[in-house]
Write a protein that holds these residues in place. Structure first.
Motif, PDB file in Angstrom:
ATOM      1  N   VAL A 174      14.965 -89.207 -66.270  1.00  0.00           N
ATOM      2  CA  VAL A 174      16.312 -89.699 -66.545  1.00  0.00           C
ATOM      3  C   VAL A 174      16.608 -91.028 -65.867  1.00  0.00           C
ATOM      4  CG1 VAL A 174      17.257 -87.421 -66.994  1.00  0.00           C
ATOM      5  CG2 VAL A 174      17.374 -88.364 -64.679  1.00  0.00           C
ATOM      6  N   TYR A 175      15.727 -91.496 -65.004  1.00  0.00           N
ATOM      7  CA  TYR A 175      15.968 -92.762 -64.305  1.00  0.00           C
ATOM      8  C   TYR A 175      15.405 -93.980 -65.031  1.00  0.00           C
ATOM      9  CZ  TYR A 175      17.689 -89.825 -60.617  1.00  0.00           C
ATOM     10  OH  TYR A 175      18.422 -88.910 -59.910  1.00  0.00           O
ATOM     11  N   VAL A 176      14.938 -93.810 -66.253  1.00  0.00           N
ATOM     12  CA  VAL A 176      14.477 -94.947 -67.051  1.00  0.00           C
ATOM     13  C   VAL A 176      15.716 -95.533 -67.726  1.00  0.00           C
ATOM     14  CG1 VAL A 176      12.956 -95.721 -68.913  1.00  0.00           C
ATOM     15  CG2 VAL A 176      12.219 -93.875 -67.378  1.00  0.00           C
ATOM     16  N   ARG A 177      16.295 -96.556 -67.107  1.00  0.00           N
ATOM     17  CA  ARG A 177      17.588 -97.110 -67.552  1.00  0.00           C
ATOM     18  C   ARG A 177      17.544 -97.682 -68.967  1.00  0.00           C
ATOM     19  NH1 ARG A 177      18.380-100.755 -62.404  1.00  0.00           N
ATOM     20  NH2 ARG A 177      18.456 -99.124 -60.828  1.00  0.00           N
ATOM     21  N   SER A 178      16.410 -98.225 -69.365  1.00  0.00           N
ATOM     22  CA  SER A 178      16.306 -98.842 -70.687  1.00  0.00           C
ATOM     23  C   SER A 178      16.549 -97.837 -71.811  1.00  0.00           C
ATOM     24  CB  SER A 178      14.920 -99.463 -70.868  1.00  0.00           C
ATOM     25  OG  SER A 178      13.916 -98.464 -70.721  1.00  0.00           O
ATOM     26  N   HIS A 179      16.447 -96.549 -71.506  1.00  0.00           N
ATOM     27  CA  HIS A 179      16.586 -95.518 -72.524  1.00  0.00           C
ATOM     28  C   HIS A 179      17.954 -94.830 -72.487  1.00  0.00           C
ATOM     29  CE1 HIS A 179      12.393 -96.389 -72.864  1.00  0.00           C
ATOM     30  NE2 HIS A 179      12.189 -95.452 -73.765  1.00  0.00           N
ATOM     31  N   TYR A 180      18.895 -95.347 -71.669  1.00  0.00           N
ATOM     32  CA  TYR A 180      20.270 -94.847 -71.712  1.00  0.00           C
ATOM     33  C   TYR A 180      20.879 -95.398 -72.990  1.00  0.00           C
ATOM     34  CZ  TYR A 180      19.800 -93.962 -66.651  1.00  0.00           C
ATOM     35  OH  TYR A 180      19.400 -93.534 -65.412  1.00  0.00           O
ATOM     36  N   ASP A 181      21.075 -94.540 -73.958  1.00  0.00           N
ATOM     37  CA  ASP A 181      21.490 -94.973 -75.279  1.00  0.00           C
ATOM     38  C   ASP A 181      22.234 -93.813 -75.932  1.00  0.00           C
ATOM     39  OD1 ASP A 181      21.714 -96.591 -77.516  1.00  0.00           O
ATOM     40  OD2 ASP A 181      19.578 -96.700 -77.931  1.00  0.00           O
ATOM     41  N   GLY A 182      22.375 -93.847 -77.236  1.00  0.00           N
ATOM     42  CA  GLY A 182      23.020 -92.760 -77.950  1.00  0.00           C
ATOM     43  C   GLY A 182      23.072 -93.021 -79.432  1.00  0.00           C
ATOM     44  N   MET A 183      23.586 -92.050 -80.131  1.00  0.00           N
ATOM     45  CA  MET A 183      23.841 -92.170 -81.561  1.00  0.00           C
ATOM     46  C   MET A 183      25.248 -91.657 -81.826  1.00  0.00           C
ATOM     47  SD  MET A 183      20.359 -91.061 -83.613  1.00  0.00           S
ATOM     48  CE  MET A 183      20.921 -91.677 -85.208  1.00  0.00           C
ATOM     49  N   SER A 184      25.958 -92.336 -82.697  1.00  0.00           N
ATOM     50  CA  SER A 184      27.284 -91.909 -83.134  1.00  0.00           C
ATOM     51  C   SER A 184      27.151 -91.359 -84.545  1.00  0.00           C
ATOM     52  CB  SER A 184      28.255 -93.089 -83.124  1.00  0.00           C
ATOM     53  OG  SER A 184      28.398 -93.584 -81.821  1.00  0.00           O
ATOM     54  N   LEU A 185      27.669 -90.157 -84.744  1.00  0.00           N
ATOM     55  CA  LEU A 185      27.509 -89.491 -86.034  1.00  0.00           C
ATOM     56  C   LEU A 185      28.828 -88.950 -86.553  1.00  0.00           C
ATOM     57  CD1 LEU A 185      24.506 -87.218 -85.081  1.00  0.00           C
ATOM     58  CD2 LEU A 185      24.378 -89.329 -86.350  1.00  0.00           C
ATOM     59  N   VAL A 186      28.926 -88.893 -87.864  1.00  0.00           N
ATOM     60  CA  VAL A 186      30.030 -88.224 -88.542  1.00  0.00           C
ATOM     61  C   VAL A 186      29.408 -87.334 -89.611  1.00  0.00           C
ATOM     62  CG1 VAL A 186      31.984 -88.536 -90.100  1.00  0.00           C
ATOM     63  CG2 VAL A 186      31.710 -90.062 -88.142  1.00  0.00           C
ATOM     64  N   LEU A 187      29.792 -86.072 -89.594  1.00  0.00           N
ATOM     65  CA  LEU A 187      29.399 -85.140 -90.649  1.00  0.00           C
ATOM     66  C   LEU A 187      30.644 -84.952 -91.519  1.00  0.00           C
ATOM     67  CD1 LEU A 187      27.545 -82.520 -88.411  1.00  0.00           C
ATOM     68  CD2 LEU A 187      26.569 -84.493 -89.611  1.00  0.00           C
ATOM     69  N   PRO A 188      30.706 -85.598 -92.676  1.00  0.00           N
ATOM     70  CA  PRO A 188      31.949 -85.629 -93.451  1.00  0.00           C
ATOM     71  C   PRO A 188      32.533 -84.264 -93.792  1.00  0.00           C
ATOM     72  CG  PRO A 188      30.348 -87.159 -94.359  1.00  0.00           C
ATOM     73  CD  PRO A 188      29.628 -86.354 -93.315  1.00  0.00           C
ATOM     74  N   ASP A 189      31.683 -83.267 -94.007  1.00  0.00           N
ATOM     75  CA  ASP A 189      32.194 -81.949 -94.404  1.00  0.00           C
ATOM     76  C   ASP A 189      31.882 -80.863 -93.376  1.00  0.00           C
ATOM     77  OD1 ASP A 189      29.468 -81.856 -94.812  1.00  0.00           O
ATOM     78  OD2 ASP A 189      29.587 -80.854 -96.749  1.00  0.00           O
ATOM     79  N   ALA A 190      31.708 -81.260 -92.134  1.00  0.00           N
ATOM     80  CA  ALA A 190      31.379 -80.269 -91.107  1.00  0.00           C
ATOM     81  C   ALA A 190      31.884 -80.727 -89.745  1.00  0.00           C
ATOM     82  CB  ALA A 190      29.862 -80.059 -91.063  1.00  0.00           C
ATOM     83  N   PRO A 191      32.185 -79.755 -88.894  1.00  0.00           N
ATOM     84  CA  PRO A 191      32.158 -78.331 -89.169  1.00  0.00           C
ATOM     85  C   PRO A 191      33.483 -77.853 -89.756  1.00  0.00           C
ATOM     86  CG  PRO A 191      32.667 -78.661 -86.870  1.00  0.00           C
ATOM     87  CD  PRO A 191      32.467 -80.029 -87.476  1.00  0.00           C
ATOM     88  N   MET A 192      33.393 -76.930 -90.681  1.00  0.00           N
ATOM     89  CA  MET A 192      34.585 -76.246 -91.162  1.00  0.00           C
ATOM     90  C   MET A 192      35.095 -75.369 -90.008  1.00  0.00           C
ATOM     91  SD  MET A 192      34.845 -77.642 -94.029  1.00  0.00           S
ATOM     92  CE  MET A 192      36.174 -76.781 -94.840  1.00  0.00           C
ATOM     93  N   PRO A 193      36.309 -74.849 -90.080  1.00  0.00           N
ATOM     94  CA  PRO A 193      36.864 -74.100 -88.939  1.00  0.00           C
ATOM     95  C   PRO A 193      35.984 -72.960 -88.439  1.00  0.00           C
ATOM     96  CG  PRO A 193      38.600 -74.601 -90.484  1.00  0.00           C
ATOM     97  CD  PRO A 193      37.313 -75.023 -91.148  1.00  0.00           C
ATOM     98  N   ASP A 194      35.190 -72.369 -89.332  1.00  0.00           N
ATOM     99  CA  ASP A 194      34.347 -71.228 -88.944  1.00  0.00           C
ATOM    100  C   ASP A 194      32.878 -71.610 -88.769  1.00  0.00           C
ATOM    101  OD1 ASP A 194      33.824 -71.731 -91.650  1.00  0.00           O
ATOM    102  OD2 ASP A 194      33.593 -69.599 -92.137  1.00  0.00           O
ATOM    103  N   GLU A 195      32.617 -72.875 -88.419  1.00  0.00           N
ATOM    104  CA  GLU A 195      31.235 -73.350 -88.297  1.00  0.00           C
ATOM    105  C   GLU A 195      30.982 -74.028 -86.953  1.00  0.00           C
ATOM    106  OE1 GLU A 195      30.234 -74.318 -92.972  1.00  0.00           O
ATOM    107  OE2 GLU A 195      30.905 -75.967 -91.693  1.00  0.00           O
ATOM    108  N   ILE A 196      29.690 -74.200 -86.668  1.00  0.00           N
ATOM    109  CA  ILE A 196      29.224 -74.962 -85.517  1.00  0.00           C
ATOM    110  C   ILE A 196      28.125 -75.896 -86.017  1.00  0.00           C
ATOM    111  CG2 ILE A 196      28.152 -74.903 -83.231  1.00  0.00           C
ATOM    112  CD1 ILE A 196      29.007 -71.891 -83.127  1.00  0.00           C
ATOM    113  N   ALA A 197      28.250 -77.170 -85.691  1.00  0.00           N
ATOM    114  CA  ALA A 197      27.194 -78.140 -85.998  1.00  0.00           C
ATOM    115  C   ALA A 197      26.393 -78.375 -84.723  1.00  0.00           C
ATOM    116  CB  ALA A 197      27.792 -79.448 -86.496  1.00  0.00           C
ATOM    117  N   VAL A 198      25.091 -78.156 -84.797  1.00  0.00           N
ATOM    118  CA  VAL A 198      24.172 -78.379 -83.678  1.00  0.00           C
ATOM    119  C   VAL A 198      23.355 -79.617 -84.016  1.00  0.00           C
ATOM    120  CG1 VAL A 198      22.221 -77.426 -82.395  1.00  0.00           C
ATOM    121  CG2 VAL A 198      24.087 -75.927 -83.140  1.00  0.00           C
ATOM    122  N   ILE A 199      23.302 -80.582 -83.091  1.00  0.00           N
ATOM    123  CA  ILE A 199      22.716 -81.893 -83.373  1.00  0.00           C
ATOM    124  C   ILE A 199      21.727 -82.279 -82.282  1.00  0.00           C
ATOM    125  CG2 ILE A 199      23.242 -84.341 -83.762  1.00  0.00           C
ATOM    126  CD1 ILE A 199      26.248 -83.233 -84.207  1.00  0.00           C
TER     127      ILE A 199
END
Length: 193
Positions: free
Chosen positions: A139-164
């Motif tokens: 975790v101390y490799v600073r160059s790899h501190y990054d991320g992804m921003s996502l939108v799931l247009p139809d999820a999660p519905m109230p009775d769902e869980i999205a695992v990413i």
């Protein structure tokens, strides 16, 4: 318990330049999302152990997808997250993202000694989530501190869980804030330290 899988998503990006400088090697990122039915609605459940055990199947599924997208040893960083539909609890996603879930993901990408950065929340369909990412072995490799921003247009519905889970083939393009490097970590691993 068995998880009821409703939908899966994959998103891939390939970044070839940053600040007008072409990358010697393009940075590939992949996000894999699996939407499951939330089996714990309507009552407080003290023991989420069955969900933790069932999450191994999700880890295997996501790991297999990553294995199909990347050559062995190509993944350098990762991150995970979950969005629980409005009728659920944040803890429901966390139960699906423990080490039991993560170990098959690590195995599929050829290892990963570092903890996997994580983000969970309760939200409506189409809510943005930022998945933090870090180097898979240190975790101390600073160059790899990054991320992804996502939108799931139809999820999660109230009775769902999205695992990413998100994966990347390297750190940020043009990273230059110092610290431990990917090559140093790999040399240390090769030397058995």
């Amino acid at each position: 318990m068995a998880l009821s899988i409703r939908r899966t998503y994959t998103f891939e990006t390939i970044k070839r330049e940053e600040a007008g400088i072409a990358a010697a090697t393009p940075l590939r990122k992949l996000a894999v999302a699996v939407v499951v039915e939330n089996a714990w609605l309507g009552e407080y459940v003290a023991d989420l152990g069955p969900a933790i055990a069932a999450s191994v199947e999700l880890g295997e599924m996501i790991g297999d997808t990553a294995r199909r997208h990347f050559a062995p040893g190509e993944v350098q960083s990762y991150g995970k997250g979950g969005i629980v539909g409005l009728a659920g609890e944040q803890e429901h996603a966390n139960a699906l993202l423990t080490t039991r879930f993560a170990d098959p993901v690590r195995e599929a990408i050829g290892g990963g000694k570092a903890w996997i950065s994580s983000m969970t929340k309760v939200a409506a369909p189409g809510t943005l989530i930022d998945i933090p990412m870090n180097h898979k072995d240190d975790v101390y490799v600073r160059s790899h501190y990054d991320g992804m921003s996502l939108v799931l247009p139809d999820a999660p519905m109230p009775d769902e869980i999205a695992v990413i889970v998100c994966f990347a083939t390297g750190g940020r393009l043009n990273a230059r804030v110092g610290g431990l490097t990917h090559d140093e970590v790999m040399a240390r691993e090769a030397a058995g330290k």
